[in-house]
Motif scaffolding. Structure first.
Motif, short mmCIF file in Angstrom:
data_model
loop_
_atom_site.label_atom_id
_atom_site.label_comp_id
_atom_site.label_asym_id
_atom_site.label_seq_id
_atom_site.Cartn_x
_atom_site.Cartn_y
_atom_site.Cartn_z
N GLY A 18 0.78 -1.23 0.00
CA GLY A 18 0.00 0.00 0.00
C GLY A 18 0.81 1.27 0.00
O GLY A 18 0.26 2.37 -0.02
N GLU A 19 2.13 1.17 0.01
CA GLU A 19 3.01 2.35 0.03
C GLU A 19 3.62 2.56 -1.36
O GLU A 19 4.15 1.63 -1.96
N MET A 20 3.56 3.81 -1.85
CA MET A 20 4.19 4.15 -3.12
C MET A 20 5.47 4.93 -2.86
O MET A 20 5.47 5.91 -2.12
N THR A 21 6.56 4.45 -3.46
CA THR A 21 7.84 5.13 -3.32
C THR A 21 8.48 5.28 -4.70
O THR A 21 8.12 4.57 -5.65
N GLU A 22 9.45 6.18 -4.80
CA GLU A 22 10.17 6.35 -6.05
C GLU A 22 11.21 5.25 -6.17
O GLU A 22 12.03 5.05 -5.29
N PHE A 23 11.15 4.51 -7.28
CA PHE A 23 12.09 3.44 -7.54
C PHE A 23 13.29 3.95 -8.35
O PHE A 23 14.43 3.64 -8.05
N TYR A 24 13.00 4.75 -9.39
CA TYR A 24 14.07 5.31 -10.22
C TYR A 24 13.58 6.58 -10.89
O TYR A 24 12.48 6.61 -11.44
N ASN A 25 14.39 7.62 -10.86
CA ASN A 25 14.07 8.88 -11.53
C ASN A 25 14.89 8.95 -12.81
O ASN A 25 16.12 9.00 -12.76
N ALA A 26 14.21 8.96 -13.96
CA ALA A 26 14.87 8.90 -15.25
C ALA A 26 15.14 10.27 -15.86
O ALA A 26 15.72 10.36 -16.94
N ALA A 27 14.72 11.34 -15.22
CA ALA A 27 14.86 12.69 -15.78
C ALA A 27 16.30 12.94 -16.23
O ALA A 27 17.24 12.52 -15.55
N PRO A 28 16.50 13.56 -17.39
CA PRO A 28 15.51 14.22 -18.24
C PRO A 28 14.83 13.29 -19.24
O PRO A 28 14.09 13.73 -20.11
#
Length: 197
Positions: A18-28
């Motif tokens: 039930g918890e949402m977390t950031e796995f990977y930030n691909a920006a840009p």
């Protein structure tokens, strides 16, 4: 593990308990597709302005491998949309919507071949997956059909076509019984037992 991964623009999110977390930030870059390998690693299709790459990530989101250029330093991908890893030899198969092709590299990232459909036909691949025999299944939105191609890029047959009533294949997967599941934009789901045909 038991986490559900989803791509949301530039971020891959993980949902667990039930918890949402950031796995990977691909920006840009933007994430256009993700898949899980048999080793529970993640393959991610990333794209920005006619430039694409494939990342292999471990269960914590750490980059294990980046596939972006061929042996001559040219970009392999412009807009990779979906990715699948062969269960037999580890080949990485990518549908590239901007190139209208399926690009296959070996597990080290070396180009093996490019499949562009049958000669003289338009071809718009958006989804790819593998069966346990290493065959590649490709959803072609140019003519609304599913291509079955062997592990060396040789066309074998069409599994479904518009003549069968297929419209806009928009998701492919093969289950443990080797049945092909096809999602479509017309809200219809197909299940096809194609092995042995």
């Amino acid at each position: 593990g038991n986490a559900l991964l989803l791509s949301n623009g530039q971020t891959i999110k993980s949902i667990q308990d039930g918890e949402m977390t950031e796995f990977y930030n691909a920006a840009p870059f933007y994430c256009q597709g993700i898949s899980r390998t048999r080793k529970n690693e993640i393959l991610a299709c990333l794209a920005k302005r006619n430039e694409g790459k494939i990342l292999r990530l471990d269960a914590s989101g750490k980059i294990l491998q980046k596939i972006q250029f061929d042996a001559n330093g040219h970009h392999l991908y412009r807009s990779p949309t979906k990715v699948s890893e062969s269960p037999l030899n580890g080949d990485i198969c990518v549908a590239d919507s901007a190139e209208n092709s399926v690009i296959v590299v070996d597990k080290e990232g070396n180009l093996r071949f490019t499949y562009r459909g049958l000669k003289g036909d338009t071809f718009s691949p958006f989804y790819v997956t593998h069966d346990s025999f290493g065959n590649i299944l490709i959803g072609d939105n140019s003519h609304f059909r599913i291509h079955l191609v062997d592990q060396d890029g040789v066309f074998l047959q069409y599994i479904l076509t518009v003549e069968d009533g297929l419209y806009s294949p928009w998701g492919l997967d093969v289950d443990e019984n080797q049945s092909l599941w096809v999602g479509t934009l017309s809200s219809k789901i197909w299940m096809v037992e194609y092995i042995g045909q």
